[in-house]
Scaffold this motif. Structure first.
Motif, PDB file in Angstrom:
ATOM      1  N   UNK A  68     -40.240  26.258  18.037  1.00 43.63           N
ATOM      2  CA  UNK A  68     -40.153  25.755  19.417  1.00 43.63           C
ATOM      3  C   UNK A  68     -38.715  25.624  19.909  1.00 43.63           C
ATOM      4  N   UNK A  69     -37.763  26.245  19.233  1.00 41.46           N
ATOM      5  CA  UNK A  69     -36.370  26.121  19.649  1.00 41.46           C
ATOM      6  C   UNK A  69     -36.133  26.674  21.056  1.00 41.46           C
ATOM      7  N   UNK A  70     -35.477  25.858  21.859  1.00 41.47           N
ATOM      8  CA  UNK A  70     -35.129  26.252  23.227  1.00 41.47           C
ATOM      9  C   UNK A  70     -33.746  26.901  23.188  1.00 41.47           C
ATOM     10  N   UNK A  71     -33.714  28.156  22.779  1.00 43.39           N
ATOM     11  CA  UNK A  71     -32.446  28.857  22.581  1.00 43.39           C
ATOM     12  C   UNK A  71     -32.296  29.950  23.628  1.00 43.39           C
ATOM     13  N   UNK A  72     -31.169  29.998  24.355  1.00 42.77           N
ATOM     14  CA  UNK A  72     -31.024  30.965  25.449  1.00 42.77           C
ATOM     15  C   UNK A  72     -30.911  32.418  25.001  1.00 42.77           C
ATOM     16  N   UNK A 149     -35.658  20.432  19.808  1.00 40.53           N
ATOM     17  CA  UNK A 149     -35.696  21.737  20.498  1.00 40.53           C
ATOM     18  C   UNK A 149     -34.330  22.333  20.825  1.00 40.53           C
ATOM     19  N   UNK A 150     -33.298  21.488  20.981  1.00 38.13           N
ATOM     20  CA  UNK A 150     -31.979  22.019  21.334  1.00 38.13           C
ATOM     21  C   UNK A 150     -31.065  22.178  20.131  1.00 38.13           C
ATOM     22  N   UNK A 151     -31.593  22.011  18.924  1.00 35.78           N
ATOM     23  CA  UNK A 151     -30.749  22.020  17.725  1.00 35.78           C
ATOM     24  C   UNK A 151     -30.006  23.337  17.554  1.00 35.78           C
ATOM     25  N   UNK A 153     -29.386  25.703  19.740  1.00 33.02           N
ATOM     26  CA  UNK A 153     -28.455  25.928  20.840  1.00 33.02           C
ATOM     27  C   UNK A 153     -27.158  25.142  20.627  1.00 33.02           C
ATOM     28  N   UNK A 154     -27.268  23.890  20.206  1.00 33.53           N
ATOM     29  CA  UNK A 154     -26.081  23.057  20.015  1.00 33.53           C
ATOM     30  C   UNK A 154     -25.259  23.521  18.812  1.00 33.53           C
ATOM     31  N   UNK A 155     -25.917  23.979  17.749  1.00 31.13           N
ATOM     32  CA  UNK A 155     -25.191  24.490  16.592  1.00 31.13           C
ATOM     33  C   UNK A 155     -24.383  25.737  16.952  1.00 31.13           C
ATOM     34  N   UNK A 156     -25.016  26.666  17.647  1.00 27.47           N
ATOM     35  CA  UNK A 156     -24.314  27.894  18.029  1.00 27.47           C
ATOM     36  C   UNK A 156     -23.185  27.578  18.993  1.00 27.47           C
ATOM     37  N   UNK A 157     -23.438  26.688  19.942  1.00 30.07           N
ATOM     38  CA  UNK A 157     -22.395  26.321  20.902  1.00 30.07           C
ATOM     39  C   UNK A 157     -21.201  25.690  20.198  1.00 30.07           C
ATOM     40  N   UNK A 158     -21.451  24.922  19.144  1.00 36.95           N
ATOM     41  CA  UNK A 158     -20.358  24.308  18.396  1.00 36.95           C
ATOM     42  C   UNK A 158     -19.579  25.335  17.588  1.00 36.95           C
ATOM     43  N   UNK A 259     -18.272  20.197   8.915  1.00 32.55           N
ATOM     44  CA  UNK A 259     -19.381  19.425   8.342  1.00 32.55           C
ATOM     45  C   UNK A 259     -19.444  18.073   9.022  1.00 32.55           C
ATOM     46  N   UNK A 260     -20.633  17.651   9.400  1.00 27.88           N
ATOM     47  CA  UNK A 260     -20.783  16.340  10.014  1.00 27.88           C
ATOM     48  C   UNK A 260     -22.198  15.819   9.877  1.00 27.88           C
ATOM     49  N   UNK A 261     -22.410  14.645  10.423  1.00 24.94           N
ATOM     50  CA  UNK A 261     -23.727  14.007  10.393  1.00 24.94           C
ATOM     51  C   UNK A 261     -24.559  14.495  11.572  1.00 24.94           C
ATOM     52  N   UNK A 262     -25.839  14.649  11.338  1.00 22.87           N
ATOM     53  CA  UNK A 262     -26.746  15.146  12.375  1.00 22.87           C
ATOM     54  C   UNK A 262     -27.265  13.997  13.222  1.00 22.87           C
ATOM     55  N   UNK A 263     -27.547  14.315  14.464  1.00 24.01           N
ATOM     56  CA  UNK A 263     -28.168  13.351  15.363  1.00 24.01           C
ATOM     57  C   UNK A 263     -29.605  13.737  15.695  1.00 24.01           C
ATOM     58  N   UNK A 264     -29.901  15.037  15.624  1.00 26.20           N
ATOM     59  CA  UNK A 264     -31.217  15.520  16.043  1.00 26.20           C
ATOM     60  C   UNK A 264     -31.809  16.500  15.042  1.00 26.20           C
TER      61      UNK A 264
END
Length: 397
Positions: A68-72, A149-151, A153-158, A259-264
């Motif tokens: 269900x990833x909302x990836x563009x 759902x935005x995981x 997208x946010x990983x790639x954007x980072x 490397x960091x802590x996840x929020x979602x």
């Protein structure tokens, strides 16, 4: 001063050094870095590789979140059924048919060749299956990890460089928030992440220079070009602690890691009892020490000095009137508890658990010793019916 007092002063000195000079490991503010926002049609193609062995219990809670990833941009999910006996592959296909979303491919590579751990053998075949789509990035994620759902997208954007030139990482890894529901999980799980951060301070990992390299294997976004250059997973094929080995391989070839802590991003795997958590830690603890008895002894003594001496010194001071021992022990224990508070807040746990960190450290010391005993008895790192008596550690030397 008494011997106990001098030892307590030593423990307090170590804690002050950890507080100020160990990369501020105790802080929990290392979250995804500033993100780029590519224009529509410019998002890179991503292949999500999920190694899975007997994961039918957790798959209904994790796989639909990937589909269900909302990836563009373009993306696909490749689940590698690593010799499952519980119908993991069949269930994955059924979930994909029921939920839709990203296209799913299920591959079954068979038993790993000699010298390979099962997970890395599965990752190898997942990456091979992904080559047909020529993805720019690979998301390596475990079968027990659920993504918002935005995981993706946010990983790639980072990972992508933004307009100011920030970012541009070859590998972005998030430590998923582990499940914390039962009393044993509350006592042990936040400390697991705390100890990991103490061993591999996230700030040191992320500063781009230096020797500290680590990743969280449950969620790793890796640039495909970098994976080829680092020759992974072949170069780390026997590593039990595969995430740290992967990070070191990427850094050795000049790649930038974060490397960091996840929020979602959350783990849905339950560890309801002490035995479940014990096996999770003991499986790889001795491999982390490179199967070295000297390192094992040093680790146990270090844990005793840092975590067990403070409460012992305080008790000694109260019972015998040794004021110096009591105050030094109290000071060290207070600093210890204070550094643990941010992790408890991150896990939304009662802050009253902070003074219990010595109890948890004692359990971890016993788990580490048990890990060494298992190794010398020939059981090594056992996981889901496979045993790695002598995990390959060459990449970590």
């Amino acid at each position: 001063m008494s011997v106990v007092a001098w030892i307590a002063v030593g423990s307090l000195t170590v804690w002050l050094w950890l507080l100020l000079c160990r990369g501020f490991f105790w802080r929990t503010d290392q979250r995804l870095p500033p993100r780029a926002r590519p224009a529509e049609g410019q998002w890179p193609y991503v292949a999500v590789v999920v190694p899975a062995r007997d994961e039918a219990e957790v798959l209904p809670d994790s796989l639909p979140s990937l589909l269900a990833q909302d990836y563009p941009g373009g993306a696909e999910v490749i689940l590698v059924d690593d010799g499952s006996s519980d119908g993991t592959g069949k269930l994955a296909r059924a979930l994909a048919g029921r939920h839709g979303g990203l296209p799913l491919t299920v591959v079954a590579p068979g038993e790993p060749e000699p010298g390979w751990t099962g997970k890395l053998w599965a990752v190898r075949h997942g990456m091979a299956a992904a080559r047909e789509s020529s993805p720019a990035y690979l998301l390596l994620t475990d079968a027990d990890i659920a993504h918002e759902p935005d995981s993706l997208r946010e990983l790639v954007a980072a990972a992508l460089p933004d307009a100011q030139g920030r970012g541009g990482f070859d590998m972005v890894s998030q430590m998923a928030r582990l499940r914390v529901r039962t009393p044993w999980e509350r006592l042990i799980v936040p400390a697991f992440v705390y100890f990991f951060a103490q061993l591999y301070p996230f700030r040191w990992v992320n500063r781009g220079t230096g020797r500290t390299a680590a990743a969280a294997g449950g969620c790793v976004l890796l640039r495909t070009e970098t994976a080829v250059r680092a020759q992974v997973p072949e170069s780390i094929r026997g590593a039990v602690i595969d995430d740290v080995s992967l990070a070191r391989a990427v850094r050795r070839c000049g790649g930038r890691i974060w490397l960091g802590l996840a929020e979602r991003v959350d783990s849905v795997r339950p560890y309801p009892g002490l035995g479940d958590l014990w096996r999770m830690v003991a499986r790889s603890a001795y491999a982390q020490l490179r199967h070295n008895p000297v390192l094992l002894l040093g680790t146990v003594l270090g844990l005793a000095l840092v975590y067990l001496v403070p409460p012992y010194a305080l008790a000694t001071g109260l019972l015998t009137g040794d004021t110096a021992a009591g105050w030094a022990g109290l000071g060290a224990w207070a600093v210890m508890a204070a550094t643990y508070l941010p992790m408890l807040r991150y896990y939304r746990q009662n802050l009253a658990l902070a003074p219990l960190l010595p109890v948890t450290a004692l359990l971890y010391a016993l788990m580490t010793v048990d890990s060494a005993v298992r190794h010398h008895r020939g059981r090594g790192a056992a996981w889901k019916g496979r045993t790695y008596a002598r995990p390959g550690t060459a990449p970590d030397r």
